[in-house]
Design a protein around this motif. Structure first.
Motif, PDB file in Angstrom:
ATOM      1  N   GLU A   1       1.080  -1.149   0.093  1.00  0.00           N
ATOM      2  CA  GLU A   1      -0.049  -0.156  -0.144  1.00  0.00           C
ATOM      3  C   GLU A   1       0.877   1.441  -0.233  1.00  0.00           C
ATOM      4  O   GLU A   1       0.575   2.376  -0.736  1.00  0.00           O
ATOM      5  CB  GLU A   1      -1.054   0.013   1.115  1.00  0.00           C
ATOM      6  CG  GLU A   1      -1.817   1.330   1.236  1.00  0.00           C
ATOM      7  CD  GLU A   1      -2.803   1.003   2.385  1.00  0.00           C
ATOM      8  OE1 GLU A   1      -3.307   2.179   2.920  1.00  0.00           O
ATOM      9  OE2 GLU A   1      -3.005  -0.041   2.906  1.00  0.00           O
TER      10      GLU A   1
ATOM     11  N   TYR B   1       2.659  14.579 -13.588  1.00  0.00           N
ATOM     12  CA  TYR B   1       1.400  15.170 -14.362  1.00  0.00           C
ATOM     13  C   TYR B   1       1.214  16.457 -14.261  1.00  0.00           C
ATOM     14  O   TYR B   1       0.895  17.110 -15.266  1.00  0.00           O
ATOM     15  CB  TYR B   1       0.130  14.391 -13.944  1.00  0.00           C
ATOM     16  CG  TYR B   1      -1.108  14.630 -14.424  1.00  0.00           C
ATOM     17  CD1 TYR B   1      -1.462  14.376 -15.524  1.00  0.00           C
ATOM     18  CD2 TYR B   1      -2.069  15.836 -13.719  1.00  0.00           C
ATOM     19  CE1 TYR B   1      -2.711  14.802 -16.376  1.00  0.00           C
ATOM     20  CE2 TYR B   1      -3.227  16.131 -14.372  1.00  0.00           C
ATOM     21  CZ  TYR B   1      -3.467  15.902 -15.735  1.00  0.00           C
ATOM     22  OH  TYR B   1      -4.748  16.205 -16.233  1.00  0.00           O
TER      23      TYR B   1
ATOM     24  N   LEU C   1       2.547   1.614  -3.321  1.00  0.00           N
ATOM     25  CA  LEU C   1       1.400   2.262  -4.453  1.00  0.00           C
ATOM     26  C   LEU C   1       1.182   3.666  -4.184  1.00  0.00           C
ATOM     27  O   LEU C   1       0.990   4.536  -5.205  1.00  0.00           O
ATOM     28  CB  LEU C   1       0.273   1.418  -4.320  1.00  0.00           C
ATOM     29  CG  LEU C   1       0.347  -0.103  -5.102  1.00  0.00           C
ATOM     30  CD1 LEU C   1      -1.016  -0.676  -4.575  1.00  0.00           C
ATOM     31  CD2 LEU C   1       0.491   0.057  -6.466  1.00  0.00           C
ATOM     32  N   ALA C   2       1.155   4.253  -2.905  1.00  0.00           N
ATOM     33  CA  ALA C   2       0.671   5.409  -2.620  1.00  0.00           C
ATOM     34  C   ALA C   2       2.036   6.255  -3.136  1.00  0.00           C
ATOM     35  O   ALA C   2       1.559   7.422  -3.664  1.00  0.00           O
ATOM     36  CB  ALA C   2       0.684   5.696  -1.074  1.00  0.00           C
ATOM     37  N   GLU C   3       3.318   5.973  -2.931  1.00  0.00           N
ATOM     38  CA  GLU C   3       4.291   6.513  -3.500  1.00  0.00           C
ATOM     39  C   GLU C   3       4.419   6.867  -5.119  1.00  0.00           C
ATOM     40  O   GLU C   3       4.682   7.635  -5.660  1.00  0.00           O
ATOM     41  CB  GLU C   3       5.716   5.703  -3.113  1.00  0.00           C
ATOM     42  CG  GLU C   3       6.782   6.744  -2.243  1.00  0.00           C
ATOM     43  CD  GLU C   3       7.809   5.642  -1.907  1.00  0.00           C
ATOM     44  OE1 GLU C   3       8.607   5.458  -2.823  1.00  0.00           O
ATOM     45  OE2 GLU C   3       7.837   5.307  -0.752  1.00  0.00           O
ATOM     46  N   GLU C   4       3.828   5.545  -5.704  1.00  0.00           N
ATOM     47  CA  GLU C   4       3.727   5.786  -7.030  1.00  0.00           C
ATOM     48  C   GLU C   4       2.698   6.783  -7.476  1.00  0.00           C
ATOM     49  O   GLU C   4       3.088   7.443  -8.478  1.00  0.00           O
ATOM     50  CB  GLU C   4       3.497   4.324  -7.718  1.00  0.00           C
ATOM     51  CG  GLU C   4       4.752   3.317  -7.594  1.00  0.00           C
ATOM     52  CD  GLU C   4       6.122   3.629  -8.220  1.00  0.00           C
ATOM     53  OE1 GLU C   4       5.824   4.413  -9.339  1.00  0.00           O
ATOM     54  OE2 GLU C   4       6.837   3.607  -8.004  1.00  0.00           O
ATOM     55  N   VAL C   5       1.662   6.685  -6.654  1.00  0.00           N
ATOM     56  CA  VAL C   5       0.557   7.713  -7.197  1.00  0.00           C
ATOM     57  C   VAL C   5       1.019   9.184  -7.048  1.00  0.00           C
ATOM     58  O   VAL C   5       0.661   9.955  -7.700  1.00  0.00           O
ATOM     59  CB  VAL C   5      -0.622   7.318  -6.371  1.00  0.00           C
ATOM     60  CG1 VAL C   5      -1.653   8.445  -6.435  1.00  0.00           C
ATOM     61  CG2 VAL C   5      -1.445   5.998  -6.780  1.00  0.00           C
ATOM     62  N   ASN C   6       1.794   9.359  -5.937  1.00  0.00           N
ATOM     63  CA  ASN C   6       2.348  10.720  -5.768  1.00  0.00           C
ATOM     64  C   ASN C   6       3.131  11.247  -6.723  1.00  0.00           C
ATOM     65  O   ASN C   6       3.060  12.207  -7.383  1.00  0.00           O
ATOM     66  CB  ASN C   6       2.765  10.935  -4.350  1.00  0.00           C
ATOM     67  CG  ASN C   6       1.908  10.739  -3.302  1.00  0.00           C
ATOM     68  OD1 ASN C   6       0.818  11.183  -3.337  1.00  0.00           O
ATOM     69  ND2 ASN C   6       2.336  10.404  -2.087  1.00  0.00           N
ATOM     70  N   ASP C   7       4.178  10.283  -6.863  1.00  0.00           N
ATOM     71  CA  ASP C   7       5.127  10.525  -8.265  1.00  0.00           C
ATOM     72  C   ASP C   7       4.502  10.791  -9.631  1.00  0.00           C
ATOM     73  O   ASP C   7       4.596  11.684 -10.287  1.00  0.00           O
ATOM     74  CB  ASP C   7       6.111   9.302  -8.481  1.00  0.00           C
ATOM     75  CG  ASP C   7       7.028   9.240  -7.044  1.00  0.00           C
ATOM     76  OD1 ASP C   7       7.232  10.143  -6.385  1.00  0.00           O
ATOM     77  OD2 ASP C   7       7.521   8.015  -7.105  1.00  0.00           O
ATOM     78  N   PHE C   8       3.458  10.086  -9.839  1.00  0.00           N
ATOM     79  CA  PHE C   8       2.566  10.176 -10.976  1.00  0.00           C
ATOM     80  C   PHE C   8       1.890  11.599 -10.893  1.00  0.00           C
ATOM     81  O   PHE C   8       2.018  12.428 -12.102  1.00  0.00           O
ATOM     82  CB  PHE C   8       1.558   9.170 -11.175  1.00  0.00           C
ATOM     83  CG  PHE C   8       0.605   9.225 -12.614  1.00  0.00           C
ATOM     84  CD1 PHE C   8       1.287   8.906 -13.388  1.00  0.00           C
ATOM     85  CD2 PHE C   8      -0.541   9.836 -12.258  1.00  0.00           C
ATOM     86  CE1 PHE C   8       0.328   9.180 -14.697  1.00  0.00           C
ATOM     87  CE2 PHE C   8      -1.349  10.070 -13.292  1.00  0.00           C
ATOM     88  CZ  PHE C   8      -0.918   9.597 -14.687  1.00  0.00           C
ATOM     89  N   GLU C   9       1.363  11.843  -9.906  1.00  0.00           N
ATOM     90  CA  GLU C   9       0.565  13.257  -9.880  1.00  0.00           C
ATOM     91  C   GLU C   9       1.548  14.357 -10.027  1.00  0.00           C
ATOM     92  O   GLU C   9       1.202  15.339 -10.475  1.00  0.00           O
ATOM     93  CB  GLU C   9       0.046  13.401  -8.465  1.00  0.00           C
ATOM     94  CG  GLU C   9      -1.450  12.502  -8.225  1.00  0.00           C
ATOM     95  CD  GLU C   9      -1.901  12.569  -6.776  1.00  0.00           C
ATOM     96  OE1 GLU C   9      -1.468  13.273  -5.939  1.00  0.00           O
ATOM     97  OE2 GLU C   9      -3.110  12.146  -6.851  1.00  0.00           O
TER      98      GLU C   9
END
Length: 105
Positions: free
Chosen positions: A69, A83, A72-80
């Motif tokens: 988890e 972006y 995944l949260a780190e990956e989402v933050n990097d993506f944001e």
């Protein structure tokens, strides 16, 4: 032990819903393929928690799921962040072209 019971309940519900869908599949020629996928995914539902870090009910499984988890949260933050940087660059390029600065290429 409660986590084992929950896991068994999930597999049971999955198999019941899968069997219901199996009866809705038109034609019998696809039944064996659908059943194979159904059974394979039921096995995956059972064994993924074991492979993720230990037996349900132990701290290992819980720790492994927390690690997944957090990754995944780190990956989402990097993506944001990426972006937002790309979006800002696009907006700046559009503003330059609207002002006529980028037409001399």
């Amino acid at each position: 032990m409660d986590e084992w019971i929950e896991q068994i309940k999930c597999v049971g519900v999955y198999i019941i819903l899968g069997e219901m869908l199996l009866h809705l599949v038109p034609g019998k020629e696809y039944e064996k393929y659908f059943r194979f996928i159904l059974d394979l995914s039921a096995v995956a539902i059972i064994f993924v928690p074991l492979l993720a870090g230990g037996l349900p009910g132990t701290g290992n499984a819980r720790d492994a799921s927390l690690q997944v988890e957090s990754v995944l949260a780190e990956e989402v933050n990097d993506f944001e962040e990426n972006y937002n940087v790309h979006l800002q660059n696009i907006q700046e390029n559009i503003a330059k072209k609207m002002n006529g600065e980028g037409t001399a290429e």
